[in-house]
Design a protein around this motif. Structure first.
Motif, PDB file in Angstrom:
ATOM      1  N   ARG A  85     -17.259  -0.778   1.104  1.00 49.71           N
ATOM      2  CA  ARG A  85     -15.930  -1.165   1.598  1.00 49.71           C
ATOM      3  C   ARG A  85     -15.105  -1.820   0.495  1.00 49.71           C
ATOM      4  O   ARG A  85     -13.899  -1.579   0.382  1.00 49.71           O
ATOM      5  CB  ARG A  85     -16.074  -2.108   2.789  1.00 49.71           C
ATOM      6  N   VAL A  86     -15.753  -2.666  -0.306  1.00 47.71           N
ATOM      7  CA  VAL A  86     -15.037  -3.335  -1.400  1.00 47.71           C
ATOM      8  C   VAL A  86     -14.559  -2.300  -2.422  1.00 47.71           C
ATOM      9  O   VAL A  86     -13.406  -2.329  -2.866  1.00 47.71           O
ATOM     10  CB  VAL A  86     -15.933  -4.380  -2.082  1.00 47.71           C
ATOM     11  N   LYS A  87     -15.435  -1.386  -2.798  1.00 50.32           N
ATOM     12  CA  LYS A  87     -15.068  -0.349  -3.778  1.00 50.32           C
ATOM     13  C   LYS A  87     -13.923   0.514  -3.247  1.00 50.32           C
ATOM     14  O   LYS A  87     -13.014   0.885  -3.993  1.00 50.32           O
ATOM     15  CB  LYS A  87     -16.277   0.546  -4.078  1.00 50.32           C
ATOM     16  N   ALA A  88     -13.982   0.831  -1.955  1.00 48.81           N
ATOM     17  CA  ALA A  88     -12.915   1.637  -1.356  1.00 48.81           C
ATOM     18  C   ALA A  88     -11.591   0.888  -1.371  1.00 48.81           C
ATOM     19  O   ALA A  88     -10.531   1.472  -1.620  1.00 48.81           O
ATOM     20  CB  ALA A  88     -13.292   2.021   0.075  1.00 48.81           C
ATOM     21  N   MET A  89     -11.644  -0.434  -1.119  1.00 46.84           N
ATOM     22  CA  MET A  89     -10.424  -1.243  -1.145  1.00 46.84           C
ATOM     23  C   MET A  89      -9.799  -1.213  -2.534  1.00 46.84           C
ATOM     24  O   MET A  89      -8.591  -1.035  -2.672  1.00 46.84           O
ATOM     25  CB  MET A  89     -10.753  -2.688  -0.754  1.00 46.84           C
ATOM     26  N   TRP A  90     -10.609  -1.355  -3.576  1.00 44.66           N
ATOM     27  CA  TRP A  90     -10.087  -1.314  -4.938  1.00 44.66           C
ATOM     28  C   TRP A  90      -9.523   0.064  -5.260  1.00 44.66           C
ATOM     29  O   TRP A  90      -8.464   0.184  -5.865  1.00 44.66           O
ATOM     30  CB  TRP A  90     -11.191  -1.669  -5.933  1.00 44.66           C
ATOM     31  N   ALA A  91     -10.254   1.106  -4.865  1.00 45.80           N
ATOM     32  CA  ALA A  91      -9.832   2.472  -5.185  1.00 45.80           C
ATOM     33  C   ALA A  91      -8.515   2.838  -4.509  1.00 45.80           C
ATOM     34  O   ALA A  91      -7.740   3.644  -5.035  1.00 45.80           O
ATOM     35  CB  ALA A  91     -10.925   3.462  -4.790  1.00 45.80           C
ATOM     36  N   GLN A  92      -8.263   2.263  -3.343  1.00 47.58           N
ATOM     37  CA  GLN A  92      -7.055   2.600  -2.592  1.00 47.58           C
ATOM     38  C   GLN A  92      -5.827   1.811  -3.049  1.00 47.58           C
ATOM     39  O   GLN A  92      -4.717   2.050  -2.564  1.00 47.58           O
ATOM     40  CB  GLN A  92      -7.295   2.348  -1.097  1.00 47.58           C
ATOM     41  N   THR A  93      -6.027   0.886  -3.980  1.00 44.91           N
ATOM     42  CA  THR A  93      -4.909   0.084  -4.483  1.00 44.91           C
ATOM     43  C   THR A  93      -4.190   0.834  -5.598  1.00 44.91           C
ATOM     44  O   THR A  93      -4.784   1.149  -6.632  1.00 44.91           O
ATOM     45  CB  THR A  93      -5.410  -1.268  -5.017  1.00 44.91           C
ATOM     46  N   ASP A  94      -2.935   1.137  -5.388  1.00 45.17           N
ATOM     47  CA  ASP A  94      -2.125   1.832  -6.383  1.00 45.17           C
ATOM     48  C   ASP A  94      -1.519   0.792  -7.325  1.00 45.17           C
ATOM     49  O   ASP A  94      -0.469   0.214  -7.056  1.00 45.17           O
ATOM     50  CB  ASP A  94      -1.020   2.633  -5.684  1.00 45.17           C
ATOM     51  N   VAL A  95      -2.218   0.548  -8.439  1.00 47.97           N
ATOM     52  CA  VAL A  95      -1.818  -0.511  -9.361  1.00 47.97           C
ATOM     53  C   VAL A  95      -0.411  -0.283  -9.894  1.00 47.97           C
ATOM     54  O   VAL A  95       0.423  -1.195  -9.920  1.00 47.97           O
ATOM     55  CB  VAL A  95      -2.822  -0.621 -10.530  1.00 47.97           C
ATOM     56  N   GLU A  96      -0.119   0.927 -10.322  1.00 46.65           N
ATOM     57  CA  GLU A  96       1.187   1.209 -10.907  1.00 46.65           C
ATOM     58  C   GLU A  96       2.320   1.001  -9.919  1.00 46.65           C
ATOM     59  O   GLU A  96       3.442   0.679 -10.303  1.00 46.65           O
ATOM     60  CB  GLU A  96       1.214   2.638 -11.463  1.00 46.65           C
TER      61      GLU A  96
END
Length: 262
Positions: A85-96
């Protein structure tokens, strides 16, 4: 042949004795994990038993053993569920996309993602247990905290390229550790208090701390500084264009030889 004959007999890599292939089996596993979270929260890991977990899940202990050989395997599967869940949360964050937002709006989006993560009872218990009973963990260690620090440092670097590596590391470490302290306190409170602390207190804390480094006024000053092209690593003015990256202009510092993007 039992109703669970559809299960794989291969040893699972995530603590499960057998992997459920049908929805009924998968639902039962998730129910056991949520029941285990409740039991671990109520009595602690050491005092918890598989019989208590099965009773909380509303299933026979024999059915629990079809999926999990013991209490430790249940806990390990909970660890891995939380990590996913944590990895998915990071992956779904559009940094740009978020770095160009006003600071409070950017932090609000990050905090909402964290709050949603801890709506899950397994993740709530994993977080509390990590800070109160770390020796029982098999998969999660300090590397996850470091990944969170690196993740935030990447966001801050995009928002203010003038911050050097040491600054990014220190600022991100303070943010992550202070936020974790608030999260731990929040998760030990009632639902209402927990949501208030996760939704507002962390946001206020991070906005106040980050304002001097990546605040909205800093962003305006940074825009003016970048017009005269100062290297964000050594602050040299001896820079030259060095191609494009994702449609953005890249530069090369002639003094420290490092590249940066505007």
């Amino acid at each position: 042949m039992t109703n669970d004959s559809y299960l794989s007999t291969n040893k699972s890599t995530d603590g499960l004795r057998r992997q459920p292939r049908q929805k009924r089996g998968k639902d039962r596993v998730e129910k056991i994990l949520e029941a285990a979270a409740a039991v671990f929260d109520e009595v602690g890991y050491e005092a918890a038993t598989t019989h208590q977990i099965a009773a909380k899940a509303g299933t026979a202990v024999g059915s629990l053993y079809q999926f999990f050989p013991d209490k430790a395997s249940i806990f390990n599967t909970m660890e891995l569920r939380h990590t996913e869940r944590v990895k998915a949360m990071w992956a779904q964050t559009d940094v740009e996309a978020i770095v160009s937002l006003p600071l409070r709006q950017m932090i609000d989006l990050l905090v909402k993602a964290i709050s949603q993560l801890f709506e899950n009872p397994v993740s709530r218990v994993m977080f509390i247990q990590f800070y109160t009973n770390r020796q029982v963990f098999q998969s999660i260690d300090e590397s996850m905290t470091q990944e969170a620090i690196n993740f935030l440092a990447d966001i801050l670097q995009h928002r203010n390229p003038l911050l050097n590596d040491l600054q990014l590391s220190l600022i991100s470490e303070v943010c992550v550790h202070s936020s974790n302290a608030v999260i731990l306190s929040a998760l030990r409170n009632s639902d209402l208090q927990r949501r208030q602390m996760l939704a507002q207190e962390i946001e206020d804390l991070l906005v106040a701390y980050l304002e001097p480094y990546v605040g909205d006024t800093v962003g305006n000053k940074l825009h003016d500084v970048m017009k005269v092209m100062i290297c964000p690593h050594c602050y040299s003015k001896q820079v030259s264009k060095n191609g494009l990256r994702r449609g953005k202009q890249c530069y090369l510092c002639k003094d420290c030889r490092k590249q940066f993007v505007t």
